[in-house]
Design a protein around this motif. Structure first.
Motif, PDB file in Angstrom:
ATOM      1  N   THR A  31       0.794  -1.227   0.000  1.00  0.00           N
ATOM      2  CA  THR A  31       0.000   0.000   0.000  1.00  0.00           C
ATOM      3  C   THR A  31       0.826   1.277   0.000  1.00  0.00           C
ATOM      4  OG1 THR A  31      -0.075   0.099   2.427  1.00  0.00           O
ATOM      5  CG2 THR A  31      -1.842  -1.137   1.300  1.00  0.00           C
ATOM      6  N   GLY A  32       2.053   1.192   0.501  1.00  0.00           N
ATOM      7  CA  GLY A  32       2.861   2.392   0.662  1.00  0.00           C
ATOM      8  C   GLY A  32       2.455   3.216   1.871  1.00  0.00           C
ATOM      9  N   LEU A  33       1.556   2.674   2.690  1.00  0.00           N
ATOM     10  CA  LEU A  33       1.121   3.384   3.888  1.00  0.00           C
ATOM     11  C   LEU A  33       2.247   3.382   4.925  1.00  0.00           C
ATOM     12  CD1 LEU A  33      -2.504   1.935   4.190  1.00  0.00           C
ATOM     13  CD2 LEU A  33      -1.859   4.249   3.462  1.00  0.00           C
ATOM     14  N   SER A  34       2.240   4.360   5.811  1.00  0.00           N
ATOM     15  CA  SER A  34       3.253   4.474   6.853  1.00  0.00           C
ATOM     16  C   SER A  34       3.034   3.407   7.920  1.00  0.00           C
ATOM     17  CB  SER A  34       3.173   5.858   7.496  1.00  0.00           C
ATOM     18  OG  SER A  34       3.967   5.894   8.662  1.00  0.00           O
ATOM     19  N   SER A  35       4.114   2.848   8.414  1.00  0.00           N
ATOM     20  CA  SER A  35       4.020   1.843   9.474  1.00  0.00           C
ATOM     21  C   SER A  35       3.430   2.447  10.749  1.00  0.00           C
ATOM     22  CB  SER A  35       5.393   1.236   9.765  1.00  0.00           C
ATOM     23  OG  SER A  35       6.291   2.227  10.201  1.00  0.00           O
ATOM     24  N   ASN A  36       3.534   3.768  10.909  1.00  0.00           N
ATOM     25  CA  ASN A  36       2.979   4.440  12.096  1.00  0.00           C
ATOM     26  C   ASN A  36       1.455   4.357  12.153  1.00  0.00           C
ATOM     27  OD1 ASN A  36       5.574   5.204  12.819  1.00  0.00           O
ATOM     28  ND2 ASN A  36       5.415   7.170  11.759  1.00  0.00           N
ATOM     29  N   LEU A  37       0.831   4.104  11.027  1.00  0.00           N
ATOM     30  CA  LEU A  37      -0.627   4.028  10.955  1.00  0.00           C
ATOM     31  C   LEU A  37      -1.166   2.764  11.643  1.00  0.00           C
ATOM     32  CD1 LEU A  37      -3.190   5.310   9.655  1.00  0.00           C
ATOM     33  CD2 LEU A  37      -2.706   3.945   7.634  1.00  0.00           C
ATOM     34  N   PHE A  38      -0.331   1.726  11.723  1.00  0.00           N
ATOM     35  CA  PHE A  38      -0.784   0.413  12.186  1.00  0.00           C
ATOM     36  C   PHE A  38      -0.362   0.135  13.632  1.00  0.00           C
ATOM     37  CE2 PHE A  38      -0.063   0.263   7.615  1.00  0.00           C
ATOM     38  CZ  PHE A  38      -1.257  -0.265   7.161  1.00  0.00           C
ATOM     39  N   PRO A  39      -1.154  -0.668  14.330  1.00  0.00           N
ATOM     40  CA  PRO A  39      -0.764  -1.074  15.685  1.00  0.00           C
ATOM     41  C   PRO A  39       0.494  -1.953  15.654  1.00  0.00           C
ATOM     42  CG  PRO A  39      -3.067  -1.644  15.230  1.00  0.00           C
ATOM     43  CD  PRO A  39      -2.461  -1.183  13.947  1.00  0.00           C
ATOM     44  N   ASP A  40       1.305  -1.838  16.702  1.00  0.00           N
ATOM     45  CA  ASP A  40       2.512  -2.664  16.808  1.00  0.00           C
ATOM     46  C   ASP A  40       2.161  -4.132  17.032  1.00  0.00           C
ATOM     47  OD1 ASP A  40       4.200  -0.484  16.499  1.00  0.00           O
ATOM     48  OD2 ASP A  40       4.297  -0.116  18.663  1.00  0.00           O
ATOM     49  N   LYS A  41       1.094  -4.374  17.772  1.00  0.00           N
ATOM     50  CA  LYS A  41       0.647  -5.742  18.059  1.00  0.00           C
ATOM     51  C   LYS A  41      -0.646  -6.021  17.306  1.00  0.00           C
ATOM     52  CE  LYS A  41       2.791  -6.317  22.552  1.00  0.00           C
ATOM     53  NZ  LYS A  41       3.529  -7.547  22.448  1.00  0.00           N
ATOM     54  N   CYS A  42      -0.893  -7.281  17.058  1.00  0.00           N
ATOM     55  CA  CYS A  42      -2.088  -7.670  16.306  1.00  0.00           C
ATOM     56  C   CYS A  42      -3.344  -7.150  16.997  1.00  0.00           C
ATOM     57  CB  CYS A  42      -2.142  -9.192  16.156  1.00  0.00           C
ATOM     58  SG  CYS A  42      -3.507  -9.735  15.107  1.00  0.00           S
ATOM     59  N   PRO A  43      -4.149  -6.344  16.312  1.00  0.00           N
ATOM     60  CA  PRO A  43      -5.358  -5.787  16.923  1.00  0.00           C
ATOM     61  C   PRO A  43      -6.545  -6.752  16.911  1.00  0.00           C
ATOM     62  CG  PRO A  43      -5.105  -4.955  14.699  1.00  0.00           C
ATOM     63  CD  PRO A  43      -3.899  -5.815  14.975  1.00  0.00           C
ATOM     64  N   TYR A  44      -6.355  -7.925  16.350  1.00  0.00           N
ATOM     65  CA  TYR A  44      -7.451  -8.882  16.202  1.00  0.00           C
ATOM     66  C   TYR A  44      -7.179 -10.121  17.047  1.00  0.00           C
ATOM     67  CZ  TYR A  44      -7.239  -6.139  11.869  1.00  0.00           C
ATOM     68  OH  TYR A  44      -7.115  -5.123  10.953  1.00  0.00           O
ATOM     69  N   SER A  45      -8.231 -10.639  17.663  1.00  0.00           N
ATOM     70  CA  SER A  45      -8.110 -11.913  18.377  1.00  0.00           C
ATOM     71  C   SER A  45      -8.257 -13.050  17.358  1.00  0.00           C
ATOM     72  CB  SER A  45      -9.199 -12.032  19.444  1.00  0.00           C
ATOM     73  OG  SER A  45     -10.477 -12.173  18.827  1.00  0.00           O
ATOM     74  N   LEU A  46      -7.803 -14.218  17.730  1.00  0.00           N
ATOM     75  CA  LEU A  46      -7.953 -15.356  16.821  1.00  0.00           C
ATOM     76  C   LEU A  46      -9.427 -15.632  16.549  1.00  0.00           C
ATOM     77  CD1 LEU A  46      -6.422 -17.427  15.138  1.00  0.00           C
ATOM     78  CD2 LEU A  46      -6.573 -18.997  17.069  1.00  0.00           C
ATOM     79  N   GLU A  47     -10.272 -15.442  17.550  1.00  0.00           N
ATOM     80  CA  GLU A  47     -11.706 -15.656  17.361  1.00  0.00           C
ATOM     81  C   GLU A  47     -12.260 -14.703  16.303  1.00  0.00           C
ATOM     82  OE1 GLU A  47     -10.210 -15.405  20.442  1.00  0.00           O
ATOM     83  OE2 GLU A  47     -10.292 -17.578  20.728  1.00  0.00           O
ATOM     84  N   GLN A  48     -11.840 -13.448  16.343  1.00  0.00           N
ATOM     85  CA  GLN A  48     -12.280 -12.490  15.322  1.00  0.00           C
ATOM     86  C   GLN A  48     -11.755 -12.895  13.950  1.00  0.00           C
ATOM     87  OE1 GLN A  48     -10.581  -9.023  17.219  1.00  0.00           O
ATOM     88  NE2 GLN A  48     -12.599  -8.227  17.762  1.00  0.00           N
ATOM     89  N   LEU A  49     -10.499 -13.302  13.887  1.00  0.00           N
ATOM     90  CA  LEU A  49      -9.898 -13.668  12.616  1.00  0.00           C
ATOM     91  C   LEU A  49     -10.614 -14.845  11.970  1.00  0.00           C
ATOM     92  CD1 LEU A  49      -6.180 -13.276  13.713  1.00  0.00           C
ATOM     93  CD2 LEU A  49      -7.389 -11.834  12.062  1.00  0.00           C
ATOM     94  N   LEU A  50     -11.136 -15.752  12.777  1.00  0.00           N
ATOM     95  CA  LEU A  50     -11.809 -16.941  12.267  1.00  0.00           C
ATOM     96  C   LEU A  50     -13.297 -16.753  12.016  1.00  0.00           C
ATOM     97  CD1 LEU A  50     -10.118 -19.609  14.582  1.00  0.00           C
ATOM     98  CD2 LEU A  50      -9.510 -19.019  12.226  1.00  0.00           C
ATOM     99  N   ASN A  51     -13.871 -15.682  12.524  1.00  0.00           N
ATOM    100  CA  ASN A  51     -15.317 -15.446  12.475  1.00  0.00           C
ATOM    101  C   ASN A  51     -15.720 -14.898  11.104  1.00  0.00           C
ATOM    102  OD1 ASN A  51     -17.945 -14.480  12.682  1.00  0.00           O
ATOM    103  ND2 ASN A  51     -17.662 -13.695  14.754  1.00  0.00           N
ATOM    104  N   ASP A  52     -16.506 -15.681  10.358  1.00  0.00           N
ATOM    105  CA  ASP A  52     -16.955 -15.295   9.013  1.00  0.00           C
ATOM    106  C   ASP A  52     -17.707 -13.964   8.979  1.00  0.00           C
ATOM    107  OD1 ASP A  52     -15.949 -17.299   7.442  1.00  0.00           O
ATOM    108  OD2 ASP A  52     -17.718 -18.561   7.627  1.00  0.00           O
ATOM    109  N   ASN A  53     -18.334 -13.611  10.074  1.00  0.00           N
ATOM    110  CA  ASN A  53     -19.182 -12.418  10.080  1.00  0.00           C
ATOM    111  C   ASN A  53     -18.501 -11.210  10.704  1.00  0.00           C
ATOM    112  OD1 ASN A  53     -21.449 -13.786   8.948  1.00  0.00           O
ATOM    113  ND2 ASN A  53     -21.678 -14.807  10.916  1.00  0.00           N
ATOM    114  N   TRP A  54     -17.228 -11.337  11.072  1.00  0.00           N
ATOM    115  CA  TRP A  54     -16.554 -10.221  11.720  1.00  0.00           C
ATOM    116  C   TRP A  54     -15.654  -9.468  10.756  1.00  0.00           C
ATOM    117  CZ3 TRP A  54     -11.689  -8.383  12.667  1.00  0.00           C
ATOM    118  CH2 TRP A  54     -11.607  -7.326  13.568  1.00  0.00           C
ATOM    119  N   TYR A  55     -15.816  -8.142  10.765  1.00  0.00           N
ATOM    120  CA  TYR A  55     -14.942  -7.236  10.016  1.00  0.00           C
ATOM    121  C   TYR A  55     -14.639  -6.044  10.906  1.00  0.00           C
ATOM    122  CZ  TYR A  55     -16.510  -9.917   5.969  1.00  0.00           C
ATOM    123  OH  TYR A  55     -16.803 -10.928   5.107  1.00  0.00           O
ATOM    124  N   PRO A  56     -13.451  -5.455  10.759  1.00  0.00           N
ATOM    125  CA  PRO A  56     -13.119  -4.303  11.596  1.00  0.00           C
ATOM    126  C   PRO A  56     -13.927  -3.074  11.200  1.00  0.00           C
ATOM    127  CG  PRO A  56     -11.336  -4.766  10.056  1.00  0.00           C
ATOM    128  CD  PRO A  56     -12.362  -5.842   9.879  1.00  0.00           C
TER     129      PRO A  56
END
Length: 149
Positions: A124-149
């Motif tokens: 994307t060319g986006l700045s790394s400062n834009l993103f959290p240092d640690k994963c902002p998503y839990s594994l449950e969220q990552l696996l949940n078909d109906n979950w989006y940020p």
């Protein structure tokens, strides 16, 4: 029936035929003629391949969630595509996940996130400062078909 020396030679020539012969030996409980060393190697390889597969799928899920959440410039044009990819990756992951592999993903989540983040920043060319240092998503969220940020 094939003997152990023939089986070891077969492994070097035709690993698929070796696999078929090994399965026959296991089914007939002819453990004496098993090529144990190569069988162990193949089982270890199978385990590594399965772990690498679920790692890769989780990385793709994280990449697409980050794209959805942070790449506003491309959002309107691509969000449906990214959501479609998420459906596919989540389905593939849920079909491949075992309890042990899920626990491995929990252990490795931060490392997987780190690689996914590098890919997104590069893409994307986006700045790394834009993103959290640690994963902002839990594994449950990552696996949940109906979950989006």
């Amino acid at each position: 029936m094939i003997n152990i020396n023939e089986l070891k030679q077969l492994y070097e020539i035709d690993d698929y035929l070796w696999l078929e012969e090994t399965i026959k030996l296991l089914k007939t409980k002819d453990l004496h003629n098993l090529d144990i060393n190569n069988l162990i190697e193949e089982l270890e390889s199978l385990g590594k391949n399965n772990l690498n597969k679920v790692r890769s799928l989780l990385r793709q899920i994280i990449i697409h969630l980050l794209l959805l959440q942070y790449w506003q410039q491309e959002y309107d044009r691509n969000y449906r595509h990214w959501q479609g990819e998420l459906i596919a990756f989540r389905d593939d992951l849920s079909n491949s996940l075992t309890t042990t592999l899920k626990n491995k993903l929990i252990e490795e989540l931060e490392n997987i996130y780190s690689v996914a983040l590098k890919i997104v920043i590069q893409k994307t060319g986006l700045s790394s400062n834009l993103f959290p240092d640690k994963c902002p998503y839990s594994l449950e969220q990552l696996l949940n078909d109906n979950w989006y940020p």
